[in-house]
Design an enzyme around this catalytic site. Sequence first.
Site, PDB file in Angstrom:
ATOM      1  N   ASP A 223      27.847  44.600  44.719  1.00 45.65           N
ATOM      2  CA  ASP A 223      28.152  43.654  43.650  1.00 45.65           C
ATOM      3  C   ASP A 223      27.572  42.268  43.961  1.00 45.65           C
ATOM      4  OD1 ASP A 223      29.825  43.220  41.208  1.00 45.65           O
ATOM      5  OD2 ASP A 223      30.830  41.758  42.476  1.00 45.65           O
ATOM      6  N   GLU A 284      23.085  45.133  42.837  1.00 45.39           N
ATOM      7  CA  GLU A 284      23.350  44.544  41.524  1.00 45.39           C
ATOM      8  C   GLU A 284      22.935  43.085  41.650  1.00 45.39           C
ATOM      9  OE1 GLU A 284      26.241  42.821  38.261  1.00 45.39           O
ATOM     10  OE2 GLU A 284      26.416  42.446  40.386  1.00 45.39           O
TER      11      GLU A 284
END
Length: 558
Positions: A223, A284
Amino acid sequence: MTTVETATPADARPSDTGSEWWRTAVIYQIYPRSFSDSSGDGIGDLPGVTAHLDDLQSLGVDAIWLSPFQRSPQKDAGYDVADYCDVDPLFGTLADFDRMLAEAHARSIRIIVDLVPNHSSDQHVWFQEALAAAPGSPERARYMFRDGKGENGEEAPNNWESVFGGPAWTRVTEPDGTAGQWYLHLFDSSQPDFDWSNDEVREEFRRILRFWLDRGVDGFRVDVAHGLVKQEGLPDYTPAADGGSMGGDEAAVPYWGQPGVHDIYRDWHELLAEYDGDRALCAEAWLPTIAKTAMWVRSDEMHQAFNFVFLETKWDAAALRLVIDESLRAYGEVGAPSTWVLSNHDVVRHASRLALTADIPQGFGVGPNTVGKPDTALGLRRARAASALMLALPGSAYVYQGEELGLPEVIELPDEARQDPTWFRTNGEKYGRDGCRVPLPWTAEGPGYGFNDTGASWLPQPAEWASLARDVQQGDPASTLSLYETLLAERRARGLGAGALEWVDGGSADVVSFRNAGVHVLTNLGSTPVDLPAGTVIAASEPLDGRVLPPDTTVWLA
Ligand code: TEU
C-alpha cells in the site's frame, strides 16, 4: 467445507519456484468486507472467502489479493492497521486465514495479502506508546512527530495536505495536558505515518513480512508504495491545481517517489528471495508517468507495479495505443511485465467511469449531486470491451471483485450510509470511494442477494442488483460472467499473458488492433461499425451480427 482433490500439474503448484507466475497471472482482488459474509453481521469475512473459492476457480483466476483483514479500528476500512500479525475479529481468526490459504492452494490459487507500511492505526501499540512518551523519545521517533511553527508551536510544521482532504498534521495533547507536538498523516488523522529513516521501523516490517511468508502467502500488495520516504527537511509543497494528489507531471513531490524508497524494496526483494515458490511484491504506487512507475519493478525491486496510467486512460483509440506501447516499452526495459488494471476499491468502477458525461477527477467519486453521471448501458458495454482488451494483453492483470458481474458504481448511496474518510474530511465535497465497495450480489433471491443470511450490509445494496447477481449470470452465454470465464480460459489456453504484442491495421483509426500469441484482437472505440478481418471468433464482448465489429466492442479472432 469439503477439501477438493485436485490433480494439480507439478508446474502449477502454488509453491513452485522458478515459474515467475506473477509475470502472466490474472489476480482477483477481494475486498473482504464486501465479498461474502458468513457470520451475518453485514461485513464480509475470511470464511466467506473460503466458501466461494470454487467460484473463483471456475472463473479461472490464478491468484487472489486480499485487501486488509488485520486487526484495525476500521477508520479507513482496514487500511489503518493496529496489529499487523493478527486477523481482526470482524473477519475471523488466524486459523480461518490458514484454512482459506490451504483451500486456495489446493485449487492452485495463490494468495497475496495487503501490507500497509506507510502508516499504522493510531490504535497501534507503538503510536499509543509514542503519545505517552516525551518529545524526542525513541517511542516518538518511530513516527513523524515535529514541533509546530509559530510562537507557541500552534501552526503545523508545514503546509502538506492529507490525500483525504484537510491538513496532513494533527497536534497532540502531551501527557501533562499541554498542547504539544504535531504528527504527520498523509491520509486520515487516525493513520500516523511511520518514520522510515528509523531502523527499528525497517526491522519491524521485516518481521511482519516473515510472519506472513512463514504462513505460506505468495506475496504482498504494498500500500502507498511511493510514500514511505519523505524529503529531508519536509519542505512546503502545494500540489498543482490540476495535478491531483500526485502533483502533476514533472513536479518533485516531497512525499511521493523519493529516491530512498527503492532501498526498502531492494531489501524486501532479498528477503522474499530467501523463500521458495516465487513470492512476489506488487507496488501500489500512484505516479504520474509510466516511466516513473517502471522504476518500482527494476530487477532487484518489486515484481509488479499497478499500471494506473492505463487505468486512467480515456476511452480513445489513439490514447490506448499510446499507453499500451509506452507501458510495454517502459516495463519491458527493466525486464518486468506490465500489470494491467481497470478497477479497484479506490476508483469509480470502470462500468461507470468509461461512460461519465463530464470529467471527474480520481478520488472525487460519483454521488447523487454529481454533474456528469454515467450512461449505465454504455458504461457496461464499454467495460466489457475494455476488459476484453485488457485481458488480451501480455503481462499480468488484476480484476476487482464484481467487475466480472459488470457491476456499476453505486451512485445513489444516502449520505448517512457513507463511510469513506474522504467524505468526512472534505465535508461532503468529495463523495469518495464507497460507491465501488458495496457488497456483492451472489443470488437474485434471498437476503442481501446472497451476501449473507441476514440481509445486513455495511453499505446498502441497490435493488437493481438482483438482475446482476452471480446466479442469474451463471450459464447465460450473454452474461458478463460468461464473458470473463471465456476470456480467462482462452487467455490461459493460448498463453496470451506470456505473448508479445504486434500492432496490425484494424481498418480504422478508431480501432485498436493487435496480434498476441496468434490471436487477433480488435476493439472498436468509434461510433460506426467496421468490417471484421478473417478469422474465427473465439470471444466477443457483444453479440455479433455478421462480419462487422460494432462500436464499443472487442473481439478475439484466431
Ligand atoms: O491508496 C493510496 C492512494 O493513494 C489512494 O488513496 C488514492 O490516492 C485515493 O484513492 C484517492 O484517489 C491506498 C489504499 O488503496 C486506500 O484504500 C487507502 O485508503 C490508502 O492507501 C491509505 O492506506
